[in-house]
Structure formats: structure tokens, C-alpha cells
Design a protein around this motif. Structure first.
Motif, PDB file in Angstrom:
ATOM      1  N   LEU A 144      68.962  61.059 -20.956  1.00  9.16           N
ATOM      2  CA  LEU A 144      69.175  62.469 -21.291  1.00  9.16           C
ATOM      3  C   LEU A 144      70.074  62.649 -22.517  1.00  9.16           C
ATOM      4  O   LEU A 144      70.487  63.771 -22.819  1.00  9.16           O
ATOM      5  CB  LEU A 144      69.767  63.214 -20.087  1.00  9.16           C
ATOM      6  CG  LEU A 144      68.916  63.180 -18.815  1.00  9.16           C
ATOM      7  CD1 LEU A 144      69.626  63.882 -17.670  1.00  9.16           C
ATOM      8  CD2 LEU A 144      67.542  63.772 -19.056  1.00  9.16           C
ATOM      9  N   TYR A 169      72.025  61.325 -29.219  1.00  7.98           N
ATOM     10  CA  TYR A 169      71.171  60.142 -29.248  1.00  7.98           C
ATOM     11  C   TYR A 169      71.634  59.229 -30.377  1.00  7.98           C
ATOM     12  O   TYR A 169      71.823  59.667 -31.511  1.00  7.98           O
ATOM     13  CB  TYR A 169      69.701  60.549 -29.445  1.00  7.98           C
ATOM     14  CG  TYR A 169      68.766  59.381 -29.309  1.00  7.98           C
ATOM     15  CD1 TYR A 169      68.307  58.988 -28.057  1.00  7.98           C
ATOM     16  CD2 TYR A 169      68.365  58.649 -30.422  1.00  7.98           C
ATOM     17  CE1 TYR A 169      67.462  57.898 -27.912  1.00  7.98           C
ATOM     18  CE2 TYR A 169      67.513  57.561 -30.282  1.00  7.98           C
ATOM     19  CZ  TYR A 169      67.071  57.188 -29.034  1.00  7.98           C
ATOM     20  OH  TYR A 169      66.242  56.109 -28.899  1.00  7.98           O
ATOM     21  N   HIS A 196      71.463  56.856 -22.794  1.00  7.42           N
ATOM     22  CA  HIS A 196      71.133  57.471 -21.513  1.00  7.42           C
ATOM     23  C   HIS A 196      69.831  58.233 -21.710  1.00  7.42           C
ATOM     24  O   HIS A 196      69.600  58.816 -22.780  1.00  7.42           O
ATOM     25  CB  HIS A 196      72.264  58.426 -21.078  1.00  7.42           C
ATOM     26  CG  HIS A 196      72.067  58.957 -19.711  1.00  7.42           C
ATOM     27  ND1 HIS A 196      71.191  59.985 -19.439  1.00  7.42           N
ATOM     28  CD2 HIS A 196      72.611  58.594 -18.521  1.00  7.42           C
ATOM     29  CE1 HIS A 196      71.206  60.233 -18.146  1.00  7.42           C
ATOM     30  NE2 HIS A 196      72.059  59.408 -17.563  1.00  7.42           N
ATOM     31  N   ILE A 244      64.475  68.968 -14.373  1.00  5.28           N
ATOM     32  CA  ILE A 244      64.613  67.520 -14.520  1.00  5.28           C
ATOM     33  C   ILE A 244      64.914  66.896 -13.169  1.00  5.28           C
ATOM     34  O   ILE A 244      64.335  65.884 -12.798  1.00  5.28           O
ATOM     35  CB  ILE A 244      65.728  67.172 -15.535  1.00  5.28           C
ATOM     36  CG1 ILE A 244      65.342  67.678 -16.923  1.00  5.28           C
ATOM     37  CG2 ILE A 244      66.004  65.671 -15.551  1.00  5.28           C
ATOM     38  CD1 ILE A 244      66.463  67.596 -17.947  1.00  5.28           C
ATOM     39  N   ASP A 246      66.250  71.157 -18.543  1.00  5.80           N
ATOM     40  CA  ASP A 246      66.506  71.064 -19.979  1.00  5.80           C
ATOM     41  C   ASP A 246      66.740  72.475 -20.519  1.00  5.80           C
ATOM     42  O   ASP A 246      66.681  73.459 -19.777  1.00  5.80           O
ATOM     43  CB  ASP A 246      65.377  70.330 -20.707  1.00  5.80           C
ATOM     44  CG  ASP A 246      64.024  71.035 -20.638  1.00  5.80           C
ATOM     45  OD1 ASP A 246      63.973  72.248 -20.311  1.00  5.80           O
ATOM     46  OD2 ASP A 246      63.008  70.374 -20.917  1.00  5.80           O
ATOM     47  N   LEU A 255      71.579  70.515 -21.599  1.00  5.71           N
ATOM     48  CA  LEU A 255      71.196  70.549 -20.190  1.00  5.71           C
ATOM     49  C   LEU A 255      71.720  71.813 -19.526  1.00  5.71           C
ATOM     50  O   LEU A 255      72.821  72.268 -19.814  1.00  5.71           O
ATOM     51  CB  LEU A 255      71.772  69.329 -19.464  1.00  5.71           C
ATOM     52  CG  LEU A 255      71.339  67.970 -20.011  1.00  5.71           C
ATOM     53  CD1 LEU A 255      72.116  66.862 -19.324  1.00  5.71           C
ATOM     54  CD2 LEU A 255      69.837  67.773 -19.837  1.00  5.71           C
ATOM     55  N   MET A 282      70.186  65.726 -25.393  1.00  4.80           N
ATOM     56  CA  MET A 282      69.591  66.934 -24.810  1.00  4.80           C
ATOM     57  C   MET A 282      70.664  67.913 -24.360  1.00  4.80           C
ATOM     58  O   MET A 282      71.671  67.520 -23.788  1.00  4.80           O
ATOM     59  CB  MET A 282      68.733  66.568 -23.589  1.00  4.80           C
ATOM     60  CG  MET A 282      67.491  65.770 -23.909  1.00  4.80           C
ATOM     61  SD  MET A 282      66.597  65.299 -22.395  1.00  4.80           S
ATOM     62  CE  MET A 282      66.097  66.896 -21.761  1.00  4.80           C
TER      63      MET A 282
END
Length: 179
Positions: free
Chosen positions: A127, A70, A125, A23, A17, A132, A130
Motif C-alpha cells: 500500500l 513508493y 509495502h 481494500i 483507497d 488510504l 497510496m
């Protein structure tokens, strides 16, 4: 050999992250067909284009360049009696969004909460939302076979297609049914 359109690229990766918390770390390299075939994120392809085996880099992808923002609209509450028992948090089911049409791909919904008579499902999902960080090491580069280019995906590390009885051949973006 340099990475270019229609090459098959093998990349070892570590995924963290934005704060550097690990992760996932690949046991096996990710293998994809380079050149805009949806085998990996476009920003990763852009970073690796023109590189050779041994190349190492770190790249940060913002949510819009990775698994998207999100979307709270993808969280839904369903009656528990619509699901098999035993039911546990973390189980996954395929489904389509309520306001979706038949042309939309199904989503994988994860059970995130359980009540006596209700189930909370999240179609995002895990993730999503986020930023990454990917630490990448190019392991191998080879020319793609004509079949791989025609089918727009890799047919194994050596280019030979391995047929699986329940293989969804030629359905890009199809996700396996997870439980």
C-alpha cells in the motif's frame, strides 16, 4: 472510559483507497496500546484520543502518514537460481536492502514478476504510495496492564500475555516471515 495514553483500544475498521474501493474490512477488531507505542498510525491515534466506545469516524491518511511513498530503489532483480522452486508471483521473502547496514530492519520483498532466469522483488509495502481511508468504530477501551506498558504492546484482549513458541518478544516492528 475515554481513550488516553496507556489505554488499550479495540477498533473495528474498513480500509479503502482514496477512490473508496474497499481494500480490507476487519473480521476482528484491531487492538493497540494508545499513546505513541507504534501500535497504529499516529494520525489515527490523534483522531481517537479522548473518544469513547461507540465513537465512529472516517479519516484519510496520505502516503507519508501511512505506509510511505513508493520507493523505486526497493525494487531489485535477482537471479532466479537464488530462490526455491516452485516460485510464484506473490510469494514473499525477508531481506535487507543492498545499500543497507546491519542496523536497518529487514524488509519483506514480494515477487512481482518472473522470467526464465530472473526474479523481480519489491520491498515496498503493497500500500506504499497510496492515500488510504479508514472508517473506524471504537469497540472497547480499557486500562493497560503494567506489563503491557512496560513491554509497549498489548498482551491480548484481556491483558494476559499469550506466549507463542516462536514469539519475537520485545522486538517492536518485527514482521512475521511470510511465504
Amino acid at each position: 472510559m475515554k481513550i488516553a495514553k496507556n489505554t488499550v483500544v479495540s477498533v473495528a475498521y474498513k480500509l479503502s483507497d482514496a477512490q473508496g474501493n474497499l481494500i480490507e474490512e476487519s473480521d476482528e477488531p484491531m487492538i493497540y496500546l494508545h499513546g505513541g507505542y507504534d501500535g497504529t498510525f499516529p494520525k489515527i491515534e490523534e483522531e481517537l484520543d479522548g473518544q469513547e466506545p461507540g465513537y465512529q469516524t472516517q479519516i484519510q491518511l496520505e502516503p507519508q502518514d501511512a505506509f510511505g511513498e513508493y520507493d523505486p530503489d526497493l525494487v531489485k532483480i535477482e537471479p532466479r537460481n537464488r530462490f526455491p522452486e516452485p516460485l510464484e508471483v506473490g510469494m514473499q521473502f525477508e531481506g535487507t536492502p543492498e545499500d543497507g547496514d546491519d542496523d536497518i530492519d529487514t524488509l519483506i520483498y514480494t515477487v512481482t514478476d518472473l522470467a526464465e532466469d530472473k526474479v523481480v522483488l519489491d520491498g515496498n509495502h503493497p500500500l506504499a504510495g497510496m492515500a488510504l481511508r479508514f472508517a473506524l468504530t471504537v469497540k472497547e477501551v480499557r486500562e493497560a496492564t503494567a506489563d503491557e506498558i512496560e513491554h509497549a504492546h498489548v498482551h491480548g484482549a484481556d491483558g494476559l500475555e499469550v506466549l507463542d513458541e516462536d514469539d519475537d518478544e520485545d522486538e517492536p516492528g518485527s514482521a512475521p516471515t511470510l511465504h
